[in-house]
Design a protein around this motif. Structure first.
Motif, PDB file in Angstrom:
ATOM      1  N   SER A   4       7.873  37.417 -96.131  1.00  0.00           N
ATOM      2  CA  SER A   4       6.470  37.095 -95.827  1.00  0.00           C
ATOM      3  C   SER A   4       5.920  36.164 -96.884  1.00  0.00           C
ATOM      4  O   SER A   4       6.054  36.427 -98.079  1.00  0.00           O
ATOM      5  CB  SER A   4       5.617  38.363 -95.810  1.00  0.00           C
ATOM      6  OG  SER A   4       6.125  39.267 -94.880  1.00  0.00           O
ATOM      7  N   LEU A   5       5.266  35.108 -96.445  1.00  0.00           N
ATOM      8  CA  LEU A   5       4.671  34.157 -97.381  1.00  0.00           C
ATOM      9  C   LEU A   5       3.208  33.965 -97.023  1.00  0.00           C
ATOM     10  O   LEU A   5       2.877  33.659 -95.875  1.00  0.00           O
ATOM     11  CB  LEU A   5       5.407  32.818 -97.298  1.00  0.00           C
ATOM     12  CG  LEU A   5       4.985  31.777 -98.323  1.00  0.00           C
ATOM     13  CD1 LEU A   5       5.392  32.198 -99.720  1.00  0.00           C
ATOM     14  CD2 LEU A   5       5.600  30.420 -97.986  1.00  0.00           C
ATOM     15  N   LYS A  49       5.254  37.209-100.847  1.00  0.00           N
ATOM     16  CA  LYS A  49       5.038  36.204-101.885  1.00  0.00           C
ATOM     17  C   LYS A  49       3.871  35.294-101.482  1.00  0.00           C
ATOM     18  O   LYS A  49       3.380  35.365-100.366  1.00  0.00           O
ATOM     19  CB  LYS A  49       6.319  35.383-102.036  1.00  0.00           C
ATOM     20  CG  LYS A  49       7.554  36.258-102.309  1.00  0.00           C
ATOM     21  CD  LYS A  49       8.012  36.108-103.723  1.00  0.00           C
ATOM     22  CE  LYS A  49       9.111  37.115-104.055  1.00  0.00           C
ATOM     23  NZ  LYS A  49       9.682  36.914-105.370  1.00  0.00           N
ATOM     24  N   PHE A  50       3.500  34.435-102.426  1.00  0.00           N
ATOM     25  CA  PHE A  50       2.346  33.566-102.178  1.00  0.00           C
ATOM     26  C   PHE A  50       2.714  32.097-102.318  1.00  0.00           C
ATOM     27  O   PHE A  50       3.754  31.746-102.891  1.00  0.00           O
ATOM     28  CB  PHE A  50       1.230  33.878-103.182  1.00  0.00           C
ATOM     29  CG  PHE A  50       0.532  35.180-102.901  1.00  0.00           C
ATOM     30  CD1 PHE A  50      -0.562  35.219-102.053  1.00  0.00           C
ATOM     31  CD2 PHE A  50       0.980  36.365-103.470  1.00  0.00           C
ATOM     32  CE1 PHE A  50      -1.212  36.411-101.796  1.00  0.00           C
ATOM     33  CE2 PHE A  50       0.336  37.556-103.209  1.00  0.00           C
ATOM     34  CZ  PHE A  50      -0.760  37.583-102.372  1.00  0.00           C
ATOM     35  N   GLY A  56      14.668  28.939 -94.827  1.00  0.00           N
ATOM     36  CA  GLY A  56      15.214  29.820 -93.803  1.00  0.00           C
ATOM     37  C   GLY A  56      15.066  31.300 -94.082  1.00  0.00           C
ATOM     38  O   GLY A  56      15.308  32.131 -93.214  1.00  0.00           O
ATOM     39  N   GLU A  57      14.627  31.677 -95.291  1.00  0.00           N
ATOM     40  CA  GLU A  57      14.513  33.104 -95.613  1.00  0.00           C
ATOM     41  C   GLU A  57      13.232  33.730 -95.083  1.00  0.00           C
ATOM     42  O   GLU A  57      13.118  34.945 -95.020  1.00  0.00           O
ATOM     43  CB  GLU A  57      14.533  33.275 -97.145  1.00  0.00           C
ATOM     44  CG  GLU A  57      15.908  33.550 -97.710  1.00  0.00           C
ATOM     45  CD  GLU A  57      15.828  33.888 -99.187  1.00  0.00           C
ATOM     46  OE1 GLU A  57      14.939  33.337 -99.870  1.00  0.00           O
ATOM     47  OE2 GLU A  57      16.647  34.695 -99.639  1.00  0.00           O
ATOM     48  N   ILE A  58      12.257  32.879 -94.749  1.00  0.00           N
ATOM     49  CA  ILE A  58      10.920  33.374 -94.429  1.00  0.00           C
ATOM     50  C   ILE A  58      10.742  33.624 -92.929  1.00  0.00           C
ATOM     51  O   ILE A  58      11.096  32.786 -92.098  1.00  0.00           O
ATOM     52  CB  ILE A  58       9.866  32.370 -94.941  1.00  0.00           C
ATOM     53  CG1 ILE A  58       9.908  32.334 -96.471  1.00  0.00           C
ATOM     54  CG2 ILE A  58       8.461  32.741 -94.455  1.00  0.00           C
ATOM     55  CD1 ILE A  58       9.251  31.133 -97.079  1.00  0.00           C
ATOM     56  N   ARG A  94       6.953  33.079 -87.734  1.00  0.00           N
ATOM     57  CA  ARG A  94       5.731  33.522 -87.100  1.00  0.00           C
ATOM     58  C   ARG A  94       4.578  33.046 -87.979  1.00  0.00           C
ATOM     59  O   ARG A  94       4.596  33.260 -89.189  1.00  0.00           O
ATOM     60  CB  ARG A  94       5.745  35.057 -87.044  1.00  0.00           C
ATOM     61  CG  ARG A  94       4.816  35.670 -86.045  1.00  0.00           C
ATOM     62  CD  ARG A  94       5.388  36.999 -85.556  1.00  0.00           C
ATOM     63  NE  ARG A  94       5.808  37.822 -86.715  1.00  0.00           N
ATOM     64  CZ  ARG A  94       5.044  38.790 -87.250  1.00  0.00           C
ATOM     65  NH1 ARG A  94       3.874  39.086 -86.736  1.00  0.00           N
ATOM     66  NH2 ARG A  94       5.486  39.485 -88.289  1.00  0.00           N
ATOM     67  N   ILE A  95       3.606  32.386 -87.371  1.00  0.00           N
ATOM     68  CA  ILE A  95       2.458  31.884 -88.144  1.00  0.00           C
ATOM     69  C   ILE A  95       1.237  32.720 -87.775  1.00  0.00           C
ATOM     70  O   ILE A  95       0.881  32.817 -86.596  1.00  0.00           O
ATOM     71  CB  ILE A  95       2.196  30.397 -87.843  1.00  0.00           C
ATOM     72  CG1 ILE A  95       3.461  29.589 -88.166  1.00  0.00           C
ATOM     73  CG2 ILE A  95       1.020  29.877 -88.663  1.00  0.00           C
ATOM     74  CD1 ILE A  95       3.421  28.185 -87.641  1.00  0.00           C
ATOM     75  N   THR A  96       0.626  33.347 -88.768  1.00  0.00           N
ATOM     76  CA  THR A  96      -0.546  34.175 -88.492  1.00  0.00           C
ATOM     77  C   THR A  96      -1.702  33.712 -89.378  1.00  0.00           C
ATOM     78  O   THR A  96      -1.515  32.911 -90.292  1.00  0.00           O
ATOM     79  CB  THR A  96      -0.267  35.661 -88.802  1.00  0.00           C
ATOM     80  OG1 THR A  96       0.149  35.760 -90.164  1.00  0.00           O
ATOM     81  CG2 THR A  96       0.833  36.215 -87.906  1.00  0.00           C
ATOM     82  N   GLN A  97      -2.912  34.212 -89.074  1.00  0.00           N
ATOM     83  CA  GLN A  97      -4.011  33.940 -90.002  1.00  0.00           C
ATOM     84  C   GLN A  97      -4.877  35.180 -90.136  1.00  0.00           C
ATOM     85  O   GLN A  97      -4.798  36.086 -89.303  1.00  0.00           O
ATOM     86  CB  GLN A  97      -4.820  32.719 -89.580  1.00  0.00           C
ATOM     87  CG  GLN A  97      -5.596  32.872 -88.299  1.00  0.00           C
ATOM     88  CD  GLN A  97      -6.511  31.672 -88.071  1.00  0.00           C
ATOM     89  OE1 GLN A  97      -6.441  30.676 -88.780  1.00  0.00           O
ATOM     90  NE2 GLN A  97      -7.365  31.782 -87.077  1.00  0.00           N
TER      91      GLN A  97
END
Lengths: 198, 198
Positions: B80-81, B102-103, B133-135, B165-168
Protein backbone atom coordinates in the motif's frame (compact mmCIF):
# COMPACT_ATOMS: atom_id res chain seq x y z
CA UNK A 1 6.66 8.00 13.22
CA UNK A 2 9.06 10.90 13.69
CA UNK A 3 12.52 9.90 14.87
CA UNK A 4 13.45 10.18 18.54
CA UNK A 5 15.58 13.26 17.86
CA UNK A 6 12.72 15.07 16.16
CA UNK A 7 10.41 14.02 19.00
CA UNK A 8 12.84 15.57 21.51
CA UNK A 9 12.95 18.82 19.56
CA UNK A 10 9.14 18.88 19.44
CA UNK A 11 8.96 18.38 23.19
CA UNK A 12 11.54 21.09 23.90
CA UNK A 13 9.51 23.54 21.80
CA UNK A 14 6.18 22.42 23.26
CA UNK A 15 7.39 23.43 26.73
CA UNK A 16 7.65 27.08 25.66
CA UNK A 17 4.74 29.24 26.81
CA UNK A 18 2.30 29.80 23.96
CA UNK A 19 3.23 26.63 22.08
CA UNK A 20 1.27 23.43 22.59
CA UNK A 21 2.13 20.00 21.16
CA UNK A 22 0.28 20.75 17.92
CA UNK A 23 1.90 24.09 17.18
CA UNK A 24 5.28 22.73 18.28
CA UNK A 25 4.94 20.04 15.61
CA UNK A 26 4.14 22.66 13.00
CA UNK A 27 7.12 24.71 14.16
CA UNK A 28 9.40 21.66 13.92
CA UNK A 29 8.23 20.94 10.38
CA UNK A 30 8.98 24.53 9.49
CA UNK A 31 12.47 24.21 11.02
CA UNK A 32 13.12 20.95 9.15
CA UNK A 33 12.00 22.31 5.81
CA UNK A 34 13.89 25.58 6.18
CA UNK A 35 17.14 24.30 7.64
CA UNK A 36 19.32 27.23 6.53
CA UNK A 37 16.88 30.10 7.02
CA UNK A 38 15.09 28.96 10.18
CA UNK A 39 16.83 26.15 12.05
CA UNK A 40 20.41 27.43 11.79
CA UNK A 41 19.62 31.07 12.75
CA UNK A 42 17.59 29.89 15.76
CA UNK A 43 20.40 27.54 16.79
CA UNK A 44 23.04 30.31 16.52
CA UNK A 45 20.86 32.79 18.43
CA UNK A 46 20.29 30.27 21.23
CA UNK A 47 24.02 29.48 21.41
CA UNK A 48 24.98 33.15 21.66
CA UNK A 49 22.37 33.99 24.25
CA UNK A 50 22.99 30.79 26.21
CA UNK A 51 26.71 31.57 26.43
CA UNK A 52 26.35 35.16 27.54
CA UNK A 53 23.22 34.94 29.67
CA UNK A 54 23.43 36.45 33.13
CA UNK A 55 21.34 38.13 35.81
CA UNK A 56 22.22 41.78 36.33
CA UNK A 57 23.83 42.21 39.74
CA UNK A 58 22.39 45.70 40.07
CA UNK A 59 18.74 45.40 39.05
CA UNK A 60 17.96 41.68 38.57
CA UNK A 61 17.21 41.96 34.83
CA UNK A 62 18.34 39.05 32.62
CA UNK A 63 20.54 40.07 29.72
CA UNK A 64 23.61 39.07 27.74
CA UNK A 65 25.76 41.53 29.70
CA UNK A 66 26.25 42.19 33.41
CA UNK A 67 25.44 44.95 34.41
CA UNK A 68 22.53 44.76 31.97
CA UNK A 69 21.86 47.09 29.04
CA UNK A 70 19.50 49.26 31.08
CA UNK A 71 21.87 49.67 34.03
CA UNK A 72 24.86 50.46 31.82
CA UNK A 73 22.98 52.93 29.62
CA UNK A 74 24.45 56.40 30.38
CA UNK A 75 21.39 58.17 28.96
CA UNK A 76 19.13 56.90 31.74
CA UNK A 77 17.92 59.16 34.51
CA UNK A 78 19.66 57.89 37.66
CA UNK A 79 17.24 59.71 39.93
CA UNK A 80 14.14 57.67 39.01
CA UNK A 81 13.85 54.04 39.96
CA UNK A 82 10.96 51.85 38.83
CA UNK A 83 10.35 48.73 40.95
CA UNK A 84 8.69 45.80 39.15
CA UNK A 85 7.76 42.25 40.13
CA UNK A 86 9.28 40.34 37.24
CA UNK A 87 11.73 40.73 34.38
CA UNK A 88 8.75 40.50 32.00
CA UNK A 89 7.33 43.67 33.60
CA UNK A 90 10.62 45.49 33.12
CA UNK A 91 10.60 44.52 29.44
CA UNK A 92 6.97 45.58 29.03
CA UNK A 93 7.61 49.04 30.53
CA UNK A 94 10.88 49.44 28.69
CA UNK A 95 9.61 48.36 25.31
CA UNK A 96 8.83 51.83 23.99
CA UNK A 97 11.08 53.69 26.40
CA UNK A 98 8.04 54.66 28.48
CA UNK A 99 10.17 55.12 31.57
CA UNK A 100 13.40 57.12 31.33
CA UNK A 101 14.94 55.93 34.61
CA UNK A 102 16.38 52.69 35.92
CA UNK A 103 14.64 49.55 37.11
CA UNK A 104 14.67 47.15 40.02
CA UNK A 105 13.32 43.61 39.68
CA UNK A 106 11.93 42.08 42.90
CA UNK A 107 11.70 38.61 41.44
CA UNK A 108 8.12 38.04 42.62
CA UNK A 109 5.44 39.39 44.93
CA UNK A 110 4.63 38.89 48.59
CA UNK A 111 2.25 35.99 48.98
CA UNK A 112 1.06 34.39 52.19
CA UNK A 113 -0.49 31.61 50.11
CA UNK A 114 2.74 30.71 48.31
CA UNK A 115 4.89 31.48 51.35
CA UNK A 116 6.81 34.32 49.66
CA UNK A 117 8.25 36.65 52.31
CA UNK A 118 10.17 39.93 51.94
CA UNK A 119 13.49 38.13 52.39
CA UNK A 120 12.67 35.98 49.32
CA UNK A 121 12.47 39.09 47.14
CA UNK A 122 15.05 41.70 46.17
CA UNK A 123 13.91 44.08 48.93
CA UNK A 124 17.24 44.49 50.74
CA UNK A 125 19.03 45.32 47.50
CA UNK A 126 16.28 47.87 46.75
CA UNK A 127 16.75 49.50 50.17
CA UNK A 128 20.50 49.54 49.59
CA UNK A 129 20.07 51.27 46.24
CA UNK A 130 17.65 53.86 47.66
CA UNK A 131 19.82 54.55 50.71
CA UNK A 132 22.68 55.35 48.32
CA UNK A 133 21.10 58.82 48.14
CA UNK A 134 21.12 59.36 44.37
CA UNK A 135 17.47 58.47 43.88
CA UNK A 136 14.66 61.07 44.03
CA UNK A 137 11.65 59.00 43.06
CA UNK A 138 10.69 55.36 43.44
CA UNK A 139 7.84 54.23 41.18
CA UNK A 140 6.10 51.14 42.54
CA UNK A 141 4.96 49.42 39.35
CA UNK A 142 3.39 46.30 40.81
CA UNK A 143 0.57 44.43 39.09
CA UNK A 144 -2.95 45.61 39.96
CA UNK A 145 -3.61 42.35 41.82
CA UNK A 146 -4.16 41.79 45.50
CA UNK A 147 -0.65 40.42 45.97
CA UNK A 148 0.91 43.10 43.80
CA UNK A 149 -0.78 45.86 45.81
CA UNK A 150 0.16 44.20 49.11
CA UNK A 151 3.76 44.21 47.95
CA UNK A 152 3.51 47.88 46.95
CA UNK A 153 2.14 48.80 50.39
CA UNK A 154 4.89 46.87 52.12
CA UNK A 155 7.58 48.57 50.01
CA UNK A 156 6.04 52.01 50.59
CA UNK A 157 6.30 51.43 54.36
CA UNK A 158 9.88 50.20 54.15
CA UNK A 159 10.88 53.23 52.05
CA UNK A 160 9.01 55.80 54.17
CA UNK A 161 12.05 56.88 56.16
CA UNK A 162 14.15 57.69 53.07
CA UNK A 163 14.04 61.13 51.44
CA UNK A 164 12.45 59.90 48.19
CA UNK A 165 9.12 60.52 46.51
CA UNK A 166 7.18 57.25 46.34
CA UNK A 167 4.62 56.92 43.54
CA UNK A 168 2.64 54.14 41.98
CA UNK A 169 1.04 53.51 38.60
CA UNK A 170 -2.38 55.08 38.07
CA UNK A 171 -5.38 52.77 38.19
CA UNK A 172 -8.44 53.41 36.05
CA UNK A 173 -9.95 52.71 32.66
CA UNK A 174 -7.67 50.93 30.21
CA UNK A 175 -7.46 52.49 26.74
CA UNK A 176 -10.47 51.33 24.72
CA UNK A 177 -12.23 50.19 27.89
CA UNK A 178 -16.03 50.34 27.80
CA UNK A 179 -17.72 51.06 31.11
CA UNK A 180 -20.31 48.46 30.30
CA UNK A 181 -17.76 45.67 30.23
CA UNK A 182 -15.40 46.74 33.02
CA UNK A 183 -15.49 45.19 36.48
CA UNK A 184 -16.72 47.14 39.49
CA UNK A 185 -13.26 47.33 41.04
CA UNK A 186 -11.86 49.15 38.02
CA UNK A 187 -14.85 51.48 37.85
CA UNK A 188 -14.56 52.27 41.57
CA UNK A 189 -10.87 53.11 41.19
CA UNK A 190 -11.49 55.23 38.09
CA UNK A 191 -14.18 57.16 39.96
CA UNK A 192 -12.11 57.60 43.11
CA UNK A 193 -9.13 58.89 41.12
CA UNK A 194 -11.22 61.17 38.85
CA UNK A 195 -9.53 64.34 37.71
CA UNK A 196 -10.76 67.79 36.71
CA UNK A 197 -11.18 68.22 32.96
CA UNK A 198 -8.42 70.55 31.81
CA UNK B 1 16.08 47.59 25.71
CA UNK B 2 16.92 43.93 25.24
CA UNK B 3 20.42 43.31 23.92
CA UNK B 4 20.96 42.69 20.22
CA UNK B 5 21.56 38.99 20.86
CA UNK B 6 18.26 38.61 22.69
CA UNK B 7 16.54 40.58 19.93
CA UNK B 8 17.94 38.16 17.35
CA UNK B 9 16.70 35.16 19.33
CA UNK B 10 13.26 36.78 19.59
CA UNK B 11 13.17 37.34 15.84
CA UNK B 12 14.28 33.78 15.08
CA UNK B 13 11.48 32.45 17.28
CA UNK B 14 8.91 34.93 15.94
CA UNK B 15 9.42 33.52 12.44
CA UNK B 16 8.10 30.11 13.52
CA UNK B 17 4.50 29.46 12.53
CA UNK B 18 2.16 29.97 15.47
CA UNK B 19 4.46 32.41 17.28
CA UNK B 20 4.08 36.15 16.82
CA UNK B 21 6.41 38.86 18.19
CA UNK B 22 4.55 38.95 21.52
CA UNK B 23 4.58 35.24 22.22
CA UNK B 24 8.16 35.00 20.95
CA UNK B 25 9.14 37.54 23.60
CA UNK B 26 7.39 35.52 26.28
CA UNK B 27 9.12 32.37 25.04
CA UNK B 28 12.51 34.12 25.14
CA UNK B 29 11.91 35.27 28.71
CA UNK B 30 11.07 31.68 29.62
CA UNK B 31 14.28 30.46 27.95
CA UNK B 32 16.36 33.10 29.74
CA UNK B 33 14.89 32.33 33.14
CA UNK B 34 15.16 28.56 32.73
CA UNK B 35 18.56 28.28 31.12
CA UNK B 36 19.28 24.68 32.16
CA UNK B 37 15.82 23.17 31.81
CA UNK B 38 14.58 25.03 28.72
CA UNK B 39 17.31 26.80 26.75
CA UNK B 40 19.97 24.09 26.86
CA UNK B 41 17.63 21.17 25.97
CA UNK B 42 16.21 23.14 23.05
CA UNK B 43 19.71 24.02 21.88
CA UNK B 44 20.86 20.39 22.06
CA UNK B 45 17.76 19.12 20.27
CA UNK B 46 18.24 21.67 17.48
CA UNK B 47 21.90 20.74 17.13
CA UNK B 48 21.17 17.02 16.87
CA UNK B 49 18.34 17.43 14.41
CA UNK B 50 20.25 20.06 12.40
CA UNK B 51 23.21 17.72 12.03
CA UNK B 52 21.28 14.66 10.96
CA UNK B 53 18.48 16.25 8.97
CA UNK B 54 17.89 14.85 5.51
CA UNK B 55 15.17 14.34 2.91
CA UNK B 56 14.32 10.68 2.36
CA UNK B 57 15.48 9.64 -1.11
CA UNK B 58 12.62 7.13 -1.38
CA UNK B 59 9.52 9.00 -0.22
CA UNK B 60 10.48 12.67 0.29
CA UNK B 61 9.83 12.69 4.05
CA UNK B 62 12.19 14.76 6.22
CA UNK B 63 13.82 12.82 9.03
CA UNK B 64 17.09 12.35 10.87
CA UNK B 65 17.87 9.23 8.84
CA UNK B 66 17.88 8.48 5.12
CA UNK B 67 15.90 6.39 4.16
CA UNK B 68 13.46 7.78 6.70
CA UNK B 69 11.94 5.92 9.66
CA UNK B 70 8.80 5.06 7.71
CA UNK B 71 10.64 3.69 4.66
CA UNK B 72 13.05 1.63 6.73
CA UNK B 73 10.35 0.20 9.02
CA UNK B 74 10.13 -3.54 8.21
CA UNK B 75 6.65 -3.83 9.73
CA UNK B 76 5.08 -1.63 7.07
CA UNK B 77 2.91 -3.07 4.34
CA UNK B 78 4.91 -2.66 1.11
CA UNK B 79 1.84 -3.18 -1.05
CA UNK B 80 0.00 0.00 0.00
CA UNK B 81 1.31 3.42 -0.94
CA UNK B 82 -0.27 6.62 0.31
CA UNK B 83 0.47 9.73 -1.79
CA UNK B 84 0.35 13.06 0.06
CA UNK B 85 1.03 16.67 -0.87
CA UNK B 86 3.33 17.68 1.97
CA UNK B 87 5.47 16.20 4.73
CA UNK B 88 2.99 17.67 7.23
CA UNK B 89 0.25 15.48 5.68
CA UNK B 90 2.42 12.38 6.05
CA UNK B 91 2.98 13.19 9.72
CA UNK B 92 -0.73 13.82 10.26
CA UNK B 93 -1.74 10.48 8.75
CA UNK B 94 1.09 8.64 10.44
CA UNK B 95 0.54 10.10 13.89
CA UNK B 96 -1.62 7.29 15.21
CA UNK B 97 -0.53 4.68 12.71
CA UNK B 98 -3.74 5.20 10.77
CA UNK B 99 -2.16 3.90 7.59
CA UNK B 100 -0.14 0.67 7.70
CA UNK B 101 1.66 1.12 4.37
CA UNK B 102 4.34 3.43 2.99
CA UNK B 103 4.10 7.04 1.87
CA UNK B 104 5.07 9.22 -1.04
CA UNK B 105 5.42 12.99 -0.65
CA UNK B 106 4.75 15.03 -3.80
CA UNK B 107 6.13 18.23 -2.32
CA UNK B 108 3.13 20.34 -3.33
CA UNK B 109 0.06 20.33 -5.56
CA UNK B 110 -0.59 21.20 -9.19
CA UNK B 111 -1.49 24.86 -9.45
CA UNK B 112 -1.97 26.89 -12.61
CA UNK B 113 -2.03 30.04 -10.47
CA UNK B 114 1.32 29.38 -8.78
CA UNK B 115 2.79 27.79 -11.92
CA UNK B 116 3.33 24.38 -10.32
CA UNK B 117 3.50 21.71 -13.04
CA UNK B 118 3.79 17.91 -12.77
CA UNK B 119 7.55 18.07 -13.32
CA UNK B 120 7.87 20.30 -10.22
CA UNK B 121 6.39 17.56 -8.03
CA UNK B 122 7.60 14.07 -7.17
CA UNK B 123 5.42 12.49 -9.88
CA UNK B 124 8.15 10.69 -11.82
CA UNK B 125 9.51 9.08 -8.67
CA UNK B 126 5.95 7.99 -7.81
CA UNK B 127 5.53 6.38 -11.26
CA UNK B 128 8.89 4.68 -10.83
CA UNK B 129 7.87 3.26 -7.45
CA UNK B 130 4.52 2.03 -8.79
CA UNK B 131 6.06 0.51 -11.92
CA UNK B 132 8.34 -1.53 -9.67
CA UNK B 133 5.40 -3.94 -9.42
CA UNK B 134 5.33 -4.51 -5.65
CA UNK B 135 2.46 -2.11 -5.01
CA UNK B 136 -1.19 -3.21 -5.05
CA UNK B 137 -2.95 -0.03 -3.95
CA UNK B 138 -2.22 3.67 -4.29
CA UNK B 139 -4.21 5.91 -1.92
CA UNK B 140 -4.44 9.46 -3.22
CA UNK B 141 -4.60 11.45 0.04
CA UNK B 142 -4.70 14.97 -1.36
CA UNK B 143 -6.35 17.86 0.46
CA UNK B 144 -10.05 18.38 -0.26
CA UNK B 145 -9.27 21.62 -2.09
CA UNK B 146 -9.65 22.43 -5.76
CA UNK B 147 -5.92 22.12 -6.37
CA UNK B 148 -5.62 18.98 -4.25
CA UNK B 149 -8.41 17.30 -6.19
CA UNK B 150 -6.98 18.42 -9.54
CA UNK B 151 -3.70 16.82 -8.51
CA UNK B 152 -5.50 13.62 -7.50
CA UNK B 153 -7.26 13.45 -10.89
CA UNK B 154 -4.02 14.00 -12.72
CA UNK B 155 -2.26 11.26 -10.73
CA UNK B 156 -5.18 8.86 -11.25
CA UNK B 157 -4.84 9.32 -15.01
CA UNK B 158 -1.09 8.85 -14.96
CA UNK B 159 -1.43 5.65 -12.91
CA UNK B 160 -4.31 4.19 -14.97
CA UNK B 161 -2.13 1.92 -17.06
CA UNK B 162 -0.50 0.22 -14.06
CA UNK B 163 -2.05 -2.86 -12.42
CA UNK B 164 -2.83 -1.10 -9.13
CA UNK B 165 -6.01 -0.21 -7.30
CA UNK B 166 -6.30 3.58 -7.06
CA UNK B 167 -8.36 4.93 -4.17
CA UNK B 168 -8.86 8.30 -2.51
CA UNK B 169 -9.88 9.48 0.94
CA UNK B 170 -13.63 9.58 1.59
CA UNK B 171 -15.30 12.97 1.60
CA UNK B 172 -18.23 13.70 3.88
CA UNK B 173 -19.15 14.92 7.33
CA UNK B 174 -16.23 15.50 9.69
CA UNK B 175 -16.57 13.94 13.15
CA UNK B 176 -18.68 16.27 15.30
CA UNK B 177 -19.88 18.12 12.21
CA UNK B 178 -23.36 19.62 12.46
CA UNK B 179 -25.34 19.79 9.21
CA UNK B 180 -26.48 23.26 10.12
CA UNK B 181 -22.95 24.63 10.10
CA UNK B 182 -21.42 22.70 7.21
CA UNK B 183 -20.98 24.18 3.76
CA UNK B 184 -23.06 23.02 0.81
CA UNK B 185 -20.10 21.39 -0.89
CA UNK B 186 -19.51 19.08 2.06
CA UNK B 187 -23.21 18.28 2.36
CA UNK B 188 -23.42 17.54 -1.37
CA UNK B 189 -20.45 15.16 -1.14
CA UNK B 190 -21.84 13.46 1.96
CA UNK B 191 -25.17 12.93 0.20
CA UNK B 192 -23.61 11.72 -3.03
CA UNK B 193 -21.44 9.21 -1.16
CA UNK B 194 -24.22 8.02 1.18
CA UNK B 195 -24.02 4.38 2.23
CA UNK B 196 -26.61 1.80 3.25
CA UNK B 197 -27.07 1.52 7.00
CA UNK B 198 -25.58 -1.81 8.04
Amino acid sequence: MASQEIEQLTQALARLPGLGPRSARRAVLHLLKKRETALVPLLRALETVGDKLSTCEICGNVDTSNPCGVCSDPKRDLRSLCVVEEVADLWALDRSRLFPGKFHVLGGRLSALDGVRPEDLGVDTLIARVSGGEIDEVVLAMNATLEGQTTAHYLAERLESYPVRITQLAHGLPVGGELDYLDEGTLAQALRARRPVA
